[in-house]
Design a protein around this motif. Structure first.
Motif, PDB file in Angstrom:
ATOM      1  N   TYR A 225      34.912  33.277  58.933  1.00 50.71           N
ATOM      2  CA  TYR A 225      33.566  33.436  59.481  1.00 50.71           C
ATOM      3  C   TYR A 225      32.808  34.517  58.726  1.00 50.71           C
TER       4      TYR A 225
ATOM      5  N   VAL B  41      31.941  27.831  54.744  1.00 45.94           N
ATOM      6  CA  VAL B  41      32.823  28.278  55.831  1.00 45.94           C
ATOM      7  C   VAL B  41      33.141  27.112  56.774  1.00 45.94           C
ATOM      8  N   ASN B  42      32.130  26.322  57.097  1.00 47.06           N
ATOM      9  CA  ASN B  42      32.338  25.177  57.973  1.00 47.06           C
ATOM     10  C   ASN B  42      33.313  24.188  57.328  1.00 47.06           C
TER      11      ASN B  42
ATOM     12  N   ARG C 236      29.848  37.655  58.924  1.00 46.14           N
ATOM     13  CA  ARG C 236      29.169  38.645  59.772  1.00 46.14           C
ATOM     14  C   ARG C 236      28.183  39.404  58.915  1.00 46.14           C
TER      15      ARG C 236
ATOM     16  N   LYS D 196      41.130  30.947  60.224  1.00 43.59           N
ATOM     17  CA  LYS D 196      39.742  30.799  60.668  1.00 43.59           C
ATOM     18  C   LYS D 196      38.926  31.729  59.774  1.00 43.59           C
TER      19      LYS D 196
ATOM     20  N   ASN E 251      36.893  25.630  57.530  1.00 48.32           N
ATOM     21  CA  ASN E 251      37.461  25.565  58.880  1.00 48.32           C
ATOM     22  C   ASN E 251      37.767  24.131  59.303  1.00 48.32           C
TER      23      ASN E 251
END
Length: 145
Positions: A93, A80-81, A95, A91, A84
């Motif tokens: 992320y 994910v990093n 959860r 974006k 991005n």
């Protein structure tokens, strides 16, 4: 010489304009109890939301159709990093939901001063298209067991 078209008018952002875009594209969508528009593209759920004090922010939010075990959090956070860092949109992320990891994509744009129909169509297509691309890339990188 080509005839020029008159400039489009900027109009306030409304839920009806979001629905009109989806209808024009021939997309099937639902309106939930909160009045949010949502639909499924390539198996993943997407929402078309109005946020902000005056509903001036449009957000296209997608949730990947798969979940991952929480043990994969460290590897997914790295992925994910990287995503991005290397891309402007969407974006992305993670959860934790009900003991598993859910992956989301988001494109949010502040349209406080209004938007033309052409601009709105481009923004919604960007949010939906880049979200679908993200999830397709993840399907390729992480084939289902």
């Amino acid at each position: 010489m080509s005839a020029s078209r008159p400039p489009e008018r900027v109009s306030p952002l409304t839920r009806d304009r979001l629905a009109a875009y989806l209808t024009r594209r021939g997309y099937r969508y639902l309106i939930d109890d909160d009045g949010d528009l949502s639909g499924t593209w390539d198996g993943s759920r997407f929402w078309f939301l109005l946020l902000g004090e005056h509903s001036e922010i449009v957000q296209v939010r997608g949730r990947w159709h798969r979940t991952l075990p929480t043990a994969q959090r460290p590897a997914m956070l790295l992925a994910v990093n990287d995503w991005n860092r290397e891309r402007i949109w969407p974006k992305v992320y993670l959860r934790e939901e009900d003991g598993v990891l859910a992956l989301y994509s988001e494109v949010s744009i502040d349209l406080e001063n209004g938007v033309t129909d052409t601009q709105l169509a481009q923004l919604l297509a960007c949010g939906l298209g880049t979200g679908v691309q993200t999830f397709t890339a993840l399907d390729t990188l992480l084939p289902e067991p």
